[in-house]
Motif scaffolding. Structure first.
Motif, PDB file in Angstrom:
ATOM      1  N   GLY A   2      -0.111   5.941  -4.930  1.00  0.00           N
ATOM      2  CA  GLY A   2       0.029   5.286  -3.760  1.00  0.00           C
ATOM      3  C   GLY A   2      -0.834   4.251  -3.614  1.00  0.00           C
ATOM      4  N   ARG A   3      -2.002   4.281  -3.957  1.00  0.00           N
ATOM      5  CA  ARG A   3      -3.192   3.005  -3.730  1.00  0.00           C
ATOM      6  C   ARG A   3      -2.532   2.186  -4.679  1.00  0.00           C
ATOM      7  NH1 ARG A   3      -9.389   3.864  -3.914  1.00  0.00           N
ATOM      8  NH2 ARG A   3      -8.932   4.646  -1.546  1.00  0.00           N
ATOM      9  N   ALA A   4      -2.627   2.386  -6.007  1.00  0.00           N
ATOM     10  CA  ALA A   4      -2.038   1.316  -6.905  1.00  0.00           C
ATOM     11  C   ALA A   4      -0.810   0.630  -6.596  1.00  0.00           C
ATOM     12  CB  ALA A   4      -1.706   2.111  -8.336  1.00  0.00           C
ATOM     13  N   THR A   5       0.164   1.216  -5.829  1.00  0.00           N
ATOM     14  CA  THR A   5       1.450   0.798  -5.583  1.00  0.00           C
ATOM     15  C   THR A   5       1.306  -0.073  -4.489  1.00  0.00           C
ATOM     16  OG1 THR A   5       2.691   2.645  -6.343  1.00  0.00           O
ATOM     17  CG2 THR A   5       3.629   1.295  -4.881  1.00  0.00           C
ATOM     18  N   ALA A   6       0.364   0.448  -3.461  1.00  0.00           N
ATOM     19  CA  ALA A   6       0.272  -0.660  -2.310  1.00  0.00           C
ATOM     20  C   ALA A   6      -0.507  -1.991  -2.976  1.00  0.00           C
ATOM     21  CB  ALA A   6      -0.632  -0.023  -1.200  1.00  0.00           C
ATOM     22  N   VAL A   7      -1.512  -1.952  -3.933  1.00  0.00           N
ATOM     23  CA  VAL A   7      -2.072  -2.999  -4.262  1.00  0.00           C
ATOM     24  C   VAL A   7      -1.096  -3.874  -4.945  1.00  0.00           C
ATOM     25  CG1 VAL A   7      -3.583  -3.909  -6.136  1.00  0.00           C
ATOM     26  CG2 VAL A   7      -4.259  -1.951  -4.383  1.00  0.00           C
ATOM     27  N   ARG A   8      -0.167  -3.330  -5.843  1.00  0.00           N
ATOM     28  CA  ARG A   8       0.929  -4.221  -6.496  1.00  0.00           C
ATOM     29  C   ARG A   8       1.964  -4.833  -5.477  1.00  0.00           C
ATOM     30  NH1 ARG A   8       1.863  -7.890  -9.404  1.00  0.00           N
ATOM     31  NH2 ARG A   8       3.758  -7.976 -10.678  1.00  0.00           N
ATOM     32  N   PHE A   9       2.202  -4.102  -4.555  1.00  0.00           N
ATOM     33  CA  PHE A   9       3.123  -4.642  -3.505  1.00  0.00           C
ATOM     34  C   PHE A   9       2.600  -6.062  -2.850  1.00  0.00           C
ATOM     35  CE2 PHE A   9       6.112  -0.498  -3.134  1.00  0.00           C
ATOM     36  CZ  PHE A   9       7.131  -1.445  -3.158  1.00  0.00           C
ATOM     37  N   ALA A  10       1.297  -5.638  -2.495  1.00  0.00           N
ATOM     38  CA  ALA A  10       0.511  -6.646  -2.029  1.00  0.00           C
ATOM     39  C   ALA A  10       0.585  -7.887  -2.646  1.00  0.00           C
ATOM     40  CB  ALA A  10      -0.849  -6.400  -1.408  1.00  0.00           C
ATOM     41  N   GLU A  11       0.483  -7.770  -4.019  1.00  0.00           N
ATOM     42  CA  GLU A  11       0.264  -8.775  -5.106  1.00  0.00           C
ATOM     43  C   GLU A  11       1.633  -9.595  -5.121  1.00  0.00           C
ATOM     44  OE1 GLU A  11      -2.998  -6.811  -8.199  1.00  0.00           O
ATOM     45  OE2 GLU A  11      -0.731  -6.897  -8.690  1.00  0.00           O
ATOM     46  N   GLN A  24      -9.783   7.770   6.030  1.00  0.00           N
ATOM     47  CA  GLN A  24     -10.786   6.761   5.239  1.00  0.00           C
ATOM     48  C   GLN A  24     -10.556   6.328   4.188  1.00  0.00           C
ATOM     49  OE1 GLN A  24     -13.758   5.706   6.403  1.00  0.00           O
ATOM     50  NE2 GLN A  24     -14.012   4.537   4.376  1.00  0.00           N
ATOM     51  N   SER A  25      -9.818   7.244   3.149  1.00  0.00           N
ATOM     52  CA  SER A  25      -9.211   6.568   2.017  1.00  0.00           C
ATOM     53  C   SER A  25      -8.336   5.498   2.113  1.00  0.00           C
ATOM     54  CB  SER A  25      -8.681   7.995   1.157  1.00  0.00           C
ATOM     55  OG  SER A  25      -7.736   7.281   0.037  1.00  0.00           O
ATOM     56  N   ALA A  26      -7.329   5.567   3.134  1.00  0.00           N
ATOM     57  CA  ALA A  26      -6.419   4.915   3.392  1.00  0.00           C
ATOM     58  C   ALA A  26      -7.080   3.312   3.836  1.00  0.00           C
ATOM     59  CB  ALA A  26      -5.480   4.944   4.658  1.00  0.00           C
ATOM     60  N   LYS A  27      -8.037   3.384   4.730  1.00  0.00           N
ATOM     61  CA  LYS A  27      -8.685   2.225   5.080  1.00  0.00           C
ATOM     62  C   LYS A  27      -9.490   1.584   3.553  1.00  0.00           C
ATOM     63  CE  LYS A  27     -10.203   3.436   9.608  1.00  0.00           C
ATOM     64  NZ  LYS A  27     -11.414   3.898  10.626  1.00  0.00           N
ATOM     65  N   GLU A  28     -10.015   2.349   2.523  1.00  0.00           N
ATOM     66  CA  GLU A  28     -10.410   1.693   1.325  1.00  0.00           C
ATOM     67  C   GLU A  28      -9.278   1.113   0.605  1.00  0.00           C
ATOM     68  OE1 GLU A  28     -11.975   5.069  -0.738  1.00  0.00           O
ATOM     69  OE2 GLU A  28     -13.813   5.320   0.909  1.00  0.00           O
ATOM     70  N   THR A  29      -8.098   1.703   0.534  1.00  0.00           N
ATOM     71  CA  THR A  29      -6.917   1.043  -0.002  1.00  0.00           C
ATOM     72  C   THR A  29      -6.612  -0.467   0.729  1.00  0.00           C
ATOM     73  OG1 THR A  29      -6.038   3.168  -0.615  1.00  0.00           O
ATOM     74  CG2 THR A  29      -4.565   1.224  -0.427  1.00  0.00           C
ATOM     75  N   LEU A  30      -6.629  -0.441   1.970  1.00  0.00           N
ATOM     76  CA  LEU A  30      -6.320  -1.632   2.664  1.00  0.00           C
ATOM     77  C   LEU A  30      -7.291  -2.875   2.590  1.00  0.00           C
ATOM     78  CD1 LEU A  30      -4.744  -2.581   5.157  1.00  0.00           C
ATOM     79  CD2 LEU A  30      -6.358  -1.900   6.739  1.00  0.00           C
ATOM     80  N   GLY A  31      -8.670  -2.296   2.158  1.00  0.00           N
ATOM     81  CA  GLY A  31      -9.595  -3.352   1.841  1.00  0.00           C
ATOM     82  C   GLY A  31      -9.105  -3.876   0.261  1.00  0.00           C
ATOM     83  N   MET A  32      -8.354  -3.432  -0.336  1.00  0.00           N
ATOM     84  CA  MET A  32      -8.088  -3.864  -1.595  1.00  0.00           C
ATOM     85  C   MET A  32      -6.864  -4.730  -1.611  1.00  0.00           C
ATOM     86  SD  MET A  32      -8.370  -0.517  -3.740  1.00  0.00           S
ATOM     87  CE  MET A  32      -9.908   0.475  -3.574  1.00  0.00           C
ATOM     88  N   LEU A  33      -6.210  -4.970  -0.324  1.00  0.00           N
ATOM     89  CA  LEU A  33      -4.815  -5.737  -0.442  1.00  0.00           C
ATOM     90  C   LEU A  33      -5.067  -6.997   0.007  1.00  0.00           C
ATOM     91  CD1 LEU A  33      -2.713  -3.139   1.579  1.00  0.00           C
ATOM     92  CD2 LEU A  33      -3.372  -3.072  -1.027  1.00  0.00           C
ATOM     93  N   GLN A  34      -4.102  -7.897  -0.728  1.00  0.00           N
ATOM     94  CA  GLN A  34      -4.277  -9.486  -0.632  1.00  0.00           C
ATOM     95  C   GLN A  34      -3.388  -9.964   0.627  1.00  0.00           C
ATOM     96  OE1 GLN A  34      -3.131 -10.964  -4.311  1.00  0.00           O
ATOM     97  NE2 GLN A  34      -4.730  -9.986  -5.362  1.00  0.00           N
ATOM     98  N   THR A  35      -2.434  -9.100   1.275  1.00  0.00           N
ATOM     99  CA  THR A  35      -1.729  -9.526   2.321  1.00  0.00           C
ATOM    100  C   THR A  35      -2.130  -8.735   3.497  1.00  0.00           C
ATOM    101  OG1 THR A  35      -0.309  -7.709   1.598  1.00  0.00           O
ATOM    102  CG2 THR A  35      -0.012 -10.178   0.874  1.00  0.00           C
TER     103      THR A  35
END
Length: 252
Positions: A2-11, A24-35
């Motif tokens: 899920g995290r990798a997919t969110a990052v790719r969608f944001a890219e 907390q894990s979701a917040k960490e993922t959010l911090g990796m996004l470009q959008t």
């Protein structure tokens, strides 16, 4: 995954809703996004929680174009005669009912949306019979290679992932004419925390079944490879693809 997919969608330019029972894990993922994105804590076994997730997404972004339903649990290992009933219910609740509930509320929202074509110029000169006239939404569910064959000592997980394929195909048929596509991916062993937990539960003589040597390509998958598949299934690249499952298993 899920995290990798969110990052790719944001890219690719998508705004993302990162939904997880672990906030907390979701917040960490959010911090990796470009959008732009938001975090929603969700328990996919509860209808009210899933409905609130969809409501939050629409309130922030106005619509849901794509969804990847990948919440899952591996369960404990035991043969059927020794498997506790409550453990079966727990695994089915997350892996099967959770997907069904997500589809229920995602599709209800998508039915209210106008169809869109993300790249109109790409399809403008195609014959009418081939033209992609737009979709209200595209959904991908996470099944597993265990949804395509037996998985000894883990009947609940196996049953849940077979169920995901049945739910996926049914939803695809029910809403094909509404411009909503529903597909699934069936990963083999992928480098995730779930795989690490699963390995710890396996007897030493069976741990090779989740290792690099089990796959003809000689390695396990990266989550990013699953993310690419999900984004492709959600894209304009495959407008005729619905009710399908994509096995991503390194040759197994």
């Amino acid at each position: 995954m899920g995290r990798a997919t969110a990052v790719r969608f944001a890219e690719l330019g998508y705004s993302c809703v990162v939904a997880d029972i672990d906030e907390q894990s979701a917040k960490e993922t959010l911090g990796m996004l470009q959008t732009p994105g938001i975090v929603v804590q969700v328990d996919v076994t509860m209808a009210t929680s899933v409905e609130a997730m969809v409501t939050a997404a629409v309130k922030r972004f106005g619509r849901i174009d794509c969804a990847f339903n990948c919440a899952g649990t591996e369960g404990n290992l035991a043969k059927i005669a020794d498997h506790p009933e409550e453990e079966f219910d727990r695994v089915m609740g997350v892996n099967a009912k959770g997907v069904w509930l997500c589809l229920k509320y995602e599709i209800a929202q998508m039915l209210q949306q106008e169809p869109v074509v993300s790249d109109p110029a790409r399809w403008a000169d195609k014959p009418d019979v081939c033209r992609f006239r737009g979709q209200r939404g595209s959904i991908v569910n996470a099944s597993s290679r265990a949804g395509l064959g037996p998985m000894p000592n883990n009947s609940a997980y196996c049953a849940s992932k077979w169920a995901v394929l049945g739910i996926t195909e049914t939803a695809a048929v029910e809403y094909a004419k509404d411009g909503i596509r529903v597909n699934a991916i069936c990963p083999a062993a992928t480098a995730t925390p779930m795989l690490d937990r699963f390995k710890e539960k396996l007897p030493p003589d069976l741990r090779g079944s989740t290792g690099p040597g089990f796959h003809p390509v000689g390695r396990i998958a990266a989550p990013e490879e699953m993310a690419e598949a999900v984004c492709w299934l959600c894209s304009d690249a495959c407008p005729f693809t619905t009710g399908e499952h994509l096995k991503i298993s390194g040759g197994v």
